[in-house]
Scaffold this motif. Structure first.
Motif, mmCIF file in Angstrom:
data_model
loop_
_atom_site.group_PDB
_atom_site.id
_atom_site.type_symbol
_atom_site.label_atom_id
_atom_site.label_comp_id
_atom_site.label_asym_id
_atom_site.label_seq_id
_atom_site.Cartn_x
_atom_site.Cartn_y
_atom_site.Cartn_z
ATOM 1 N N THR A 20 -1.667 13.203 -8.858
ATOM 2 C CA THR A 20 -2.748 12.812 -9.551
ATOM 3 C C THR A 20 -3.872 14.263 -9.771
ATOM 4 O OG1 THR A 20 -3.904 12.059 -7.629
ATOM 5 C CG2 THR A 20 -3.213 10.553 -9.141
ATOM 6 N N MET A 42 0.230 9.013 -5.779
ATOM 7 C CA MET A 42 -0.390 8.572 -6.595
ATOM 8 C C MET A 42 -1.851 7.891 -6.069
ATOM 9 S SD MET A 42 2.703 6.448 -8.983
ATOM 10 C CE MET A 42 1.252 5.695 -9.981
ATOM 11 N N CYS A 45 -4.471 4.888 -6.865
ATOM 12 C CA CYS A 45 -4.267 4.169 -7.965
ATOM 13 C C CYS A 45 -3.913 2.368 -7.487
ATOM 14 C CB CYS A 45 -2.993 4.565 -8.485
ATOM 15 S SG CYS A 45 -3.078 6.194 -9.333
ATOM 16 N N ALA A 73 -1.473 5.257 -14.678
ATOM 17 C CA ALA A 73 -0.617 5.116 -13.686
ATOM 18 C C ALA A 73 0.408 3.858 -13.991
ATOM 19 C CB ALA A 73 -1.103 4.999 -12.222
ATOM 20 N N LEU A 85 2.820 8.799 -13.990
ATOM 21 C CA LEU A 85 1.383 9.176 -14.292
ATOM 22 C C LEU A 85 1.272 10.144 -15.611
ATOM 23 C CD1 LEU A 85 0.443 10.905 -10.829
ATOM 24 C CD2 LEU A 85 -0.466 8.712 -11.850
#
Length: 108
Positions: A20, A42, A45, A73, A85
């Motif tokens: 991210t 991630m 998310c 995502a 992503l």
């Protein structure tokens, strides 16, 4: 960094690099990026856990979009769970893919 007026860059990454922080950094610089990601990269998310996704039928997906940063995502169920992503692509349009069965030597 050198500026290239009128030129849009799109970067594509595999799961060893994508996270991210990278996608957010590209967004801040006006660049686009997409890549498969490892679940632990991630951050924050709120999409389904890999164990939950494994129980769903092939083709199922869950998406979370951070509107103010323009990042999506996606967790998608194929033979395995694929996490993606992107600040460029979303899940639309959704289409059915033709699959090939090598044992039966025909398309499904």
């Amino acid at each position: 960094m050198t500026s290239f007026p009128g030129i849009q860059f799109s970067f594509y990454f595999e799961h060893f690099l994508t996270n991210t922080k990278l996608i957010c950094s590209l967004s801040e610089k006006g660049m686009k990026g997409t890549g498969t990601a490892r679940t632990n990269r991630m951050r924050k998310c709120p999409i389904a856990d890999k164990n939950v996704m494994q129980k769903l039928v092939r083709g199922s997906y869950e998406v979370y979009t951070e509107e103010n940063k323009g990042i999506s995502a996606v967790a998608w169920r194929d033979n395995n769970v694929v996490d993606i992503l992107s600040n460029e692509h979303g899940v639309q349009p959704v289409q059915r893919a033709n699959r090939y069965n090598s044992k039966e030597n025909k398309s499904l």
